[in-house]
Design an enzyme around this catalytic site. Structure first.
Site, PDB file in Angstrom:
ATOM      1  N   ARG A  37      50.415 -17.807   3.916  1.00 49.60           N
ATOM      2  CA  ARG A  37      51.680 -18.101   3.237  1.00 49.60           C
ATOM      3  C   ARG A  37      51.627 -17.741   1.756  1.00 49.60           C
ATOM      4  O   ARG A  37      52.636 -17.367   1.164  1.00 49.60           O
ATOM      5  CB  ARG A  37      52.036 -19.578   3.390  1.00 49.60           C
ATOM      6  CG  ARG A  37      52.659 -19.841   4.736  1.00 49.60           C
ATOM      7  CD  ARG A  37      53.164 -21.245   4.839  1.00 49.60           C
ATOM      8  NE  ARG A  37      54.115 -21.345   5.936  1.00 49.60           N
ATOM      9  CZ  ARG A  37      54.423 -22.476   6.541  1.00 49.60           C
ATOM     10  NH1 ARG A  37      53.859 -23.608   6.165  1.00 49.60           N
ATOM     11  NH2 ARG A  37      55.304 -22.491   7.507  1.00 49.60           N
ATOM     12  N   LYS A 196      55.882 -30.557  20.120  1.00 46.76           N
ATOM     13  CA  LYS A 196      57.040 -31.261  19.563  1.00 46.76           C
ATOM     14  C   LYS A 196      58.308 -31.075  20.378  1.00 46.76           C
ATOM     15  O   LYS A 196      59.200 -30.335  20.010  1.00 46.76           O
ATOM     16  CB  LYS A 196      57.272 -30.782  18.131  1.00 46.76           C
ATOM     17  CG  LYS A 196      56.090 -31.054  17.208  1.00 46.76           C
ATOM     18  CD  LYS A 196      56.299 -30.471  15.824  1.00 46.76           C
ATOM     19  CE  LYS A 196      55.904 -29.028  15.749  1.00 46.76           C
ATOM     20  NZ  LYS A 196      55.809 -28.487  14.386  1.00 46.76           N
ATOM     21  N   GLY A 349      53.230 -22.646  12.817  1.00 47.14           N
ATOM     22  CA  GLY A 349      51.947 -22.655  12.116  1.00 47.14           C
ATOM     23  C   GLY A 349      50.755 -22.591  13.060  1.00 47.14           C
ATOM     24  O   GLY A 349      49.827 -21.804  12.856  1.00 47.14           O
ATOM     25  N   GLY A 372      59.961 -23.906  12.163  1.00 44.99           N
ATOM     26  CA  GLY A 372      61.250 -24.577  12.347  1.00 44.99           C
ATOM     27  C   GLY A 372      62.403 -23.716  11.862  1.00 44.99           C
ATOM     28  O   GLY A 372      63.441 -23.615  12.523  1.00 44.99           O
TER      29      GLY A 372
HETATM   30  P1  ADP Z   1      53.557 -24.721  16.227  1.00 41.54           P
HETATM   31  O1  ADP Z   1      52.846 -25.231  14.993  1.00 41.54           O
HETATM   32  O2  ADP Z   1      53.100 -23.366  16.635  1.00 41.54           O
HETATM   33  O3  ADP Z   1      55.042 -24.839  16.099  1.00 41.54           O
HETATM   34  P2  ADP Z   1      53.326 -27.298  17.517  1.00 41.54           P
HETATM   35  O4  ADP Z   1      52.998 -27.895  16.198  1.00 41.54           O
HETATM   36  O5  ADP Z   1      54.608 -27.660  18.166  1.00 41.54           O
HETATM   37  O6  ADP Z   1      53.175 -25.690  17.443  1.00 41.54           O
HETATM   38  O7  ADP Z   1      52.198 -27.701  18.574  1.00 41.54           O
HETATM   39  C1  ADP Z   1      50.859 -27.360  18.377  1.00 41.54           C
HETATM   40  C2  ADP Z   1      49.959 -28.418  18.946  1.00 41.54           C
HETATM   41  O8  ADP Z   1      50.257 -28.662  20.310  1.00 41.54           O
HETATM   42  C3  ADP Z   1      48.504 -27.990  18.909  1.00 41.54           C
HETATM   43  O9  ADP Z   1      47.793 -28.836  18.041  1.00 41.54           O
HETATM   44  C4  ADP Z   1      48.044 -28.129  20.362  1.00 41.54           C
HETATM   45  O10 ADP Z   1      46.747 -28.695  20.476  1.00 41.54           O
HETATM   46  C5  ADP Z   1      49.073 -29.055  20.940  1.00 41.54           C
HETATM   47  N1  ADP Z   1      49.202 -28.940  22.399  1.00 41.54           N
HETATM   48  C6  ADP Z   1      49.535 -27.835  23.103  1.00 41.54           C
HETATM   49  N2  ADP Z   1      49.503 -28.074  24.424  1.00 41.54           N
HETATM   50  C7  ADP Z   1      49.139 -29.358  24.567  1.00 41.54           C
HETATM   51  C8  ADP Z   1      48.924 -30.216  25.703  1.00 41.54           C
HETATM   52  N3  ADP Z   1      49.087 -29.770  26.944  1.00 41.54           N
HETATM   53  N4  ADP Z   1      48.570 -31.494  25.464  1.00 41.54           N
HETATM   54  C9  ADP Z   1      48.405 -31.952  24.203  1.00 41.54           C
HETATM   55  N5  ADP Z   1      48.587 -31.200  23.102  1.00 41.54           N
HETATM   56  C10 ADP Z   1      48.955 -29.919  23.280  1.00 41.54           C
HETATM   57 MG    MG Z   2      52.436 -27.204  14.301  1.00 37.78          MG
END
Ligand code: ADP
Ligand code: MG
Length: 393
Positions: A37, A196, A349, A372
């Protein structure tokens, strides 16, 4: 939507430009874990300096919730910025110092140490406006928030006859994501994952208006599988969102959007690298086990859907990619995107961190710096930080 860009800034030689950057980097034990970033704002900062401007740079970092949190001070980020920019950066320990030091690049303290940033407070914006003759927003990751430094501040600048434009990073994000919004090569496949559900649920519903195929993995999938009547053991489920999810799935089907959910998952009793794992049906996860990655049959089905895509939007990892036993699904999806001829965009992220770790970042057409923000943009919403930069000429 056209926005004003650096071309519309005019002569800034000798002027002080307020540069809103997104320097919200991940920190691990006080060390910058990923400086992408910071690097992303360098082209705009460089151009402004080359045009003879002096900069006052501002950003948020983490979630200090309106208080000073020593671990979230921006000085270490300022040192990294100086290195990448090849120019000295003077960090001040205040957000609104009485006077600015006499330096070409001044970095203000973390904007979110002041509660007025997140409330879009006009007096706070007024204090920031004092420092500058013009305003440049290059913080794409923050344009979906109505916060003072991205909403009230540019509005004040414009109202007082000063210019407010987008930097080159925001310009490129709007151009690339705008193309995906208006005229995507089809089939348009969106692949969502991560943890999320609540954050991304609205996106699922509105994406069904635009995409042809919706692929859902990660923890998110278990709320959907539960909504469809499956048993998911102790996998992460947001119970209070099940009705919303049912509705979103019904909408998707009504619109003829193909929805792919996992058919099998890698399950374990706990989120531990050393936990024993087994592959089980995604809708019949035994009690006491939680699904932590998509399984091999799901990888096949998902990569098959991706192989036929014209455009791919990916946000959110397929599993707990931080731990090697649950990293395979995310890696396979990254590889499928890399192998595809489709136009590929990834945001989020954690998703970006996973791709960089596996050395696949170069294979994507666009890495969005806003997770987001990119999703809300693709919902077709008018984002506060962009609305103010719209070109109404
Ligand atoms: P991004 O940052 O790419 O938007 P998120 O913050 O929504 O993604 O989600 C990322 C997190 O989701 C990671 O820390 C990952 O470990 C967790 N995650 C993914 N699949 C699972 C799962 N099946 N159970 C628990 N945590 C999960
Ligand atoms: Mg994230």
């Amino acid at each position: 939507m056209a926005i004003r860009t650096l071309d519309a800034l005019g002569d800034v030689a000798g002027a002080r430009v307020f540069l809103r950057a997104d320097l919200n980097v991940p920190l691990r034990d006080g060390v910058i874990a990923d400086d992408a970033r910071i690097a992303a704002v360098v082209p705009t900062a460089r151009e402004l300096l080359d045009r003879g401007a002096r900069l006052v740079v501002a950003s948020h970092l983490g979630r200090p919730k309106g208080k000073v949190v020593d671990d979230l001070r921006l000085a270490p980020v300022g040192r990294a910025l100086a290195e990448l920019l090849g120019t000295a950066v003077t960090s001040v320990e205040e957000i609104t110092p009485a006077s600015l030091p006499d330096a070409d690049v001044v970095l203000l303290e973390n904007l979110r140490f002041d509660p007025r940033e997140e409330t879009n407070d006009v007096s706070f914006a007024g204090a920031l406006a004092e420092y500058a003759d013009a305003y440049v927003d290059d913080a794409f990751g923050a344009v979906h928030r109505a916060h003072a430094s991205v909403a009230a501040l540019p509005e004040l600048m414009l109202a007082s006859g000063r210019r407010a434009v987008a930097g080159s990073l925001v310009e490129r994000e709007v151009e690339v994501l705008g193309r995906l919004l208006r005229d995507p090569a089809r089939p348009f496949v969106a692949i969502l994952g991560g943890a999320k559900v609540s954050d991304k649920l609205g996106v699922i519903a509105s994406l069904t208006e635009r995409v042809d195929v919706l692929v859902i993995g990660g923890a998110m999938a278990f709320t959907l599988i539960t909504a469809e009547g499956g048993k998911v053991g102790s996998s992460l489920v947001e119970d209070d969102r099940i009705d919303d999810v049912k509705e979103a799935l019904a909408t998707a089907r009504r619109r003829d959007v193909a929805v792919h959910l996992p058919v099998d998952v890698v399950a374990a009793p706990e989120i531990e690298a050393t936990a024993p794992t087994e592959v089980v049906a995604a809708d019949a996860v035994p009690e006491g086990l939680m699904g932590l990655d998509i399984g091999p049959a799901t990888i096949c089905a998902f990569t098959d859907a991706l192989a036929r895509a014209g455009s791919i939007l990916w946000n959110g990892p397929m599993g707990v990619f931080e731990l090697e036993p649950f990293a395979r699904g995310t890696r396979a999806i990254a590889q499928a995107c890399a192998d595809s001829d489709a136009f590929t965009v990834v945001g989020g992220g954690d998703s970006l961190a996973a791709i960089r770790r596996d050395g696949l970042a170069g294979a994507f057409d666009h890495l969005s710096t806003g997770g987001g923000a990119s999703l809300e943009f693709l919902e077709g919403r008018r984002l506060p930080g962009l609305a103010i930069l719209e070109d109404d000429a």
